[in-house]
Design a protein around this motif. Structure first.
Motif, PDB file in Angstrom:
ATOM      1  N   ILE A  99      -6.072   1.588  -3.373  1.00 19.23           N
ATOM      2  CA  ILE A  99      -5.927   1.248  -4.797  1.00 19.23           C
ATOM      3  C   ILE A  99      -4.658   0.435  -5.024  1.00 19.23           C
ATOM      4  N   ALA A 100      -3.547   0.880  -4.430  1.00 24.51           N
ATOM      5  CA  ALA A 100      -2.278   0.171  -4.607  1.00 24.51           C
ATOM      6  C   ALA A 100      -2.357  -1.245  -4.047  1.00 24.51           C
ATOM      7  N   ILE A 119       0.815  -1.217   0.000  1.00 26.71           N
ATOM      8  CA  ILE A 119       0.000   0.000   0.000  1.00 26.71           C
ATOM      9  C   ILE A 119       0.846   1.262   0.000  1.00 26.71           C
ATOM     10  N   GLY A 141      -5.311   6.212  -2.066  1.00 24.50           N
ATOM     11  CA  GLY A 141      -4.138   5.755  -2.798  1.00 24.50           C
ATOM     12  C   GLY A 141      -3.637   4.415  -2.292  1.00 24.50           C
ATOM     13  N   GLY A 142      -3.575   4.250  -0.966  1.00 24.78           N
ATOM     14  CA  GLY A 142      -3.129   2.991  -0.397  1.00 24.78           C
ATOM     15  C   GLY A 142      -4.066   1.848  -0.732  1.00 24.78           C
ATOM     16  N   GLY A 181       0.771   3.818  -3.180  1.00 23.77           N
ATOM     17  CA  GLY A 181      -0.473   4.574  -3.279  1.00 23.77           C
ATOM     18  C   GLY A 181      -0.570   5.642  -2.215  1.00 23.77           C
ATOM     19  N   SER A 185       7.067  -2.386  -4.697  1.00 17.16           N
ATOM     20  CA  SER A 185       6.203  -1.404  -4.049  1.00 17.16           C
ATOM     21  C   SER A 185       6.934  -0.640  -2.955  1.00 17.16           C
ATOM     22  N   THR A 216       1.819   8.380  -3.097  1.00 20.88           N
ATOM     23  CA  THR A 216       1.309   9.234  -4.173  1.00 20.88           C
ATOM     24  C   THR A 216       0.306  10.247  -3.636  1.00 20.88           C
TER      25      THR A 216
END
Length: 288
Positions: A76-77, A52, A73-74, A55, A107, A58
């Motif tokens: 989605i990642a 995570i 973001g986390g 995301g 990641s 970002t």
């Protein structure tokens, strides 16, 4: 005794929010940790915790330390990595653990790089290790939503989750729920890691998920009892860690995880399925 155990949570609002957030995370993530452990996917949780990071980083890069962008973001990642690793294991010769490890390493490196583009070392430490004492109302609302969603999902899919832990091939042979339940469960893992990220950071969020579950395994073999005991251990570790952090001026996140680690070590030695009990039973068999 009052000053030692109760006063910090009565007098300081940040301690109250930290306690509430930690208890909610324990209620939500500890049962998920039990199923991860029973599925022999404990290290998958650790890999997903790092997944995570890009995301969340970002979201930090675009909006700073804001709860909603970093959470979205986390999430989605985490979903992308979970689906990607699952797809690689099903479409190629590579096993899921190897593909998960590859995604995890990529990641982690990408997330650290993204945070470093804008932030300082302090920001990087915040993302990696969290700040449970700085939880605000928005973070608590998010954690509460994640906890509610997790508990409802566990209640609905409980029998299927237990069946998949015991015999996944049997579940797939008698029901079409096998594959959907697997991905729903991975979604719950990601969701709880995102919630834990708010308080404990990406590196430590998996600790509150796995250590209480692993400790509970030394005391019981029943899934329901194991989940309840894991939650109780998570609660105890949260309270003890926050008190230790307050009185000894230690980082709160690591203090909580180390408290859970202490319970794990004691359970490993003293539990009804721990080292001493196992040696005693073997000794009785030899002398019988």
């Amino acid at each position: 005794m009052y000053d030692l155990l109760i006063s910090p949570f009565v007098e300081f609002g940040f301690m109250q929010r930290a306690l509430l957030g930690s208890l909610l995370l324990s209620l939500s993530s500890c049962p998920v940790g039990v199923f991860l452990m029973l599925r022999r996917m404990s290290l998958t949780g650790d890999a997903m915790a790092h997944a995570i990071l890009p995301g969340a980083a970002t979201g930090f890069l675009l909006y700073g330390l804001q709860i909603v962008p970093m959470t979205v973001g986390g999430l989605i990642a985490g979903v992308v990595v979970a689906l990607g690793a699952g797809a690689v294991s099903r479409l190629t010769v590579q096993k899921e653990d190897a593909s998960m490890a590859a995604f995890y390493l990529i990641s982690l490196a990408l997330g650290v790089l993204i945070v470093s583009l804008r932030g300082s070392s302090v920001d990087l430490m915040h993302v990696l290790f969290g700040t449970v004492l700085a939880l605000n109302d928005d973070a608590l609302r998010l954690i509460t939503l994640i906890t509610g969603t997790t508990l409802v999902a566990l209640a609905i899919f409980w029998r299927a989750l237990v069946a998949e832990c015991l015999d996944p091939l049997f579940l797939r042979s008698v029901s079409r729920l096998g594959t959907p339940v697997h991905f729903i469960f991975l979604g719950l893992v990601v969701l709880n890691l995102v919630g834990g990220f708010q308080a404990l950071g990406t590196l430590l969020s998996v600790g509150l998920m796995m250590l209480p579950a692993a400790a509970a395994r030394f005391w019981t073999s029943r899934v329901e009892t194991m989940c309840a005991l894991a939650i109780a251990i998570g609660f105890s570790a949260s309270v003890a860690g926050l008190l230790l952090s307050y009185h000894a001026s230690l980082p709160s996140g690591p203090a909580i995880i180390l408290s859970a680690g202490a319970v794990y070590l004691l359970s490993m030695i003293l539990g009804t399925r721990g080292i001493l009990r196992a040696r005693f039973v073997r000794h009785r068999h030899r002398t019988a």
